[in-house]
Design an enzyme around this catalytic site. Structure first.
Site, PDB file in Angstrom:
ATOM      1  CB  CYS A   6      -0.908  -0.027   1.235  1.00  0.00           C
ATOM      2  SG  CYS A   6      -1.873   1.467   1.456  1.00  0.00           S
ATOM      3  CB  CYS A  40      -0.467   2.514   4.045  1.00  0.00           C
ATOM      4  SG  CYS A  40      -2.010   1.940   3.374  1.00  0.00           S
ATOM      5  CG  ASP A  41       3.272   1.047   4.511  1.00  0.00           C
ATOM      6  OD1 ASP A  41       2.876   1.535   5.571  1.00  0.00           O
ATOM      7  OD2 ASP A  41       3.006  -0.107   4.158  1.00  0.00           O
TER       8      ASP A  41
END
Ligand code: NAP
Length: 304
Positions: free
Chosen positions: A137, A140-141
């Site tokens: 993701c 997200c990261d």
């Protein structure tokens, strides 16, 4: 908790990620008898992130810790959590039957919150490096790879969106596609090729993941040649797989296999709700999963 073979609940929630746990908090706080069934570990996909920095209230928390806090809160308001895989969800005269290997639950309402699984590359050490350089993701990261070199694997719209997102954060972004052909639109591919910090590698596959405790590089197969690539992050964007094999009902799904829900998160089947990543939507984040869960949990109120 020792349940007998047949158990009754007002609401059964299938899946213990952020969506399911939030649904549980809302339904329990309304006084309902709620059982949540989780097959493996609470937290879902989120629990794979070693650092979450976009969930309000926490500047920096691991997915594991965040899931644990959600569990504590849910249990404190009365959510019963059971670890069992659901093998069949069917309809009955009074509602639904949710079957696990050992127990059959009957419930007036059911919330499906089982998420979907990011497709894996299937490489040696992929699991070991997940959260230590490998992510599924980018939004997200991605931020954890500021100024570093990263790679994205895939040739669909998700991979292109990931590259787009990462160019603003990373020093250099390699896009690795296994063929010459991209599933993403031609225009989109042309657009990202114009970025100065993007290098597109076609006919290329990842053969080996390199590194000690953190991912440090890849061994690639480019056509018939080998190439080593030094990178700190690898974003795998080769699709997701909704898994609804256990649902023995005629649910309306979108063309990608995700559940279509209305504004109350009710599916095409009355009193059957769905929330989080398994539903048809564009933005899959912990916060949006929680919001979905709150709506689904709230929609179950009045079931008694
Ligand atoms: P996708 O379109 O299914 O593309 C998956 C990509 O990964 C393909 O390039 C595929 O290659 C590759 N791939 C699959 N397995 C692989 C493996 N083991 N090793 C290496 N490469 C592998 O997946 P997606 O990009 O996640 O998109 C899913 C759906 O959502 C698509 O229909 C997409 O259009 C849609 N979507 C839309 C938007 C948007 O509208 N903004 C954004 C994201 C996604 P091959 O082609 O060689 O099989």
């Amino acid at each position: 908790m020792g349940y007998n073979k047949g158990m009754k609940a007002d609401v059964v929630i299938i899946g213990g990620g952020p969506a399911g746990l939030t649904a549980g908090i809302f339904a329990c706080r309304a006084g309902l008898n709620v059982v949540l069934l989780e097959k493996l570990a609470l937290g879902g996909q989120a629990s794979l992130s070693y650092k979450i920095a976009n969930y309000p209230g926490f500047k920096d928390i691991s997915g594991f810790d965040l899931a644990n806090k959600m569990r504590e809160q849910a249990e404190a308001v009365g959510l019963k959590i059971e670890y069992a895989e659901v093998c069949a969800l069917t309809q009955t005269k009074i509602g639904f039957s949710v079957k696990t290997k050992d127990v059959t639950y009957s419930a007036k309402k059911v919330i499906i919150a089982c998420g979907c699984i990011a497709r894996k590359l299937g490489l040696d050490r992929e699991k070991e490096f997940t959260g230590k350089g490998i992510s599924y993701c980018a939004s997200c990261d991605g931020n954890f790879f500021k100024g570093k070199d990263v790679a994205v694997v895939g040739g669909g719209n998700t991979a292109i969106e990931d590259v787009d997102y990462l160019t603003k954060i990373a020093k250099k972004v390699y896009l690795i596609n296994r063929t010459e052909h991209f599933r993403a639109g031609e225009h989109e591919v042309r657009r990202i090729k114009k970025y100065k910090n993007v290098e597109v590698l076609t006919n290329t596959t990842v053969k080996q993941l390199l590194g000690e405790s953190l991912l440090e590089g890849l061994e690639l197969k480019v056509g018939n040649a080998k190439r080593k690539l030094a990178i700190s992050g690898l974003f795998v964007a080769i699709g997701h797989e909704p898994n609804l094999d256990f649902v023995k009902l005629n649910l309306k799904l979108d063309k990608f296999g995700y559940i279509i829900v209305d504004e109350n998160k009710q599916t095409s089947v009355k009193n059957l709700f769905a929330c989080g990543d398994i539903t048809s939507k564009k933005f899959r984040q912990i916060i949006t999963a929680c919001a979905d869960g709150a709506i689904a949990g709230n929609a179950c109120i009045g079931v008694k």
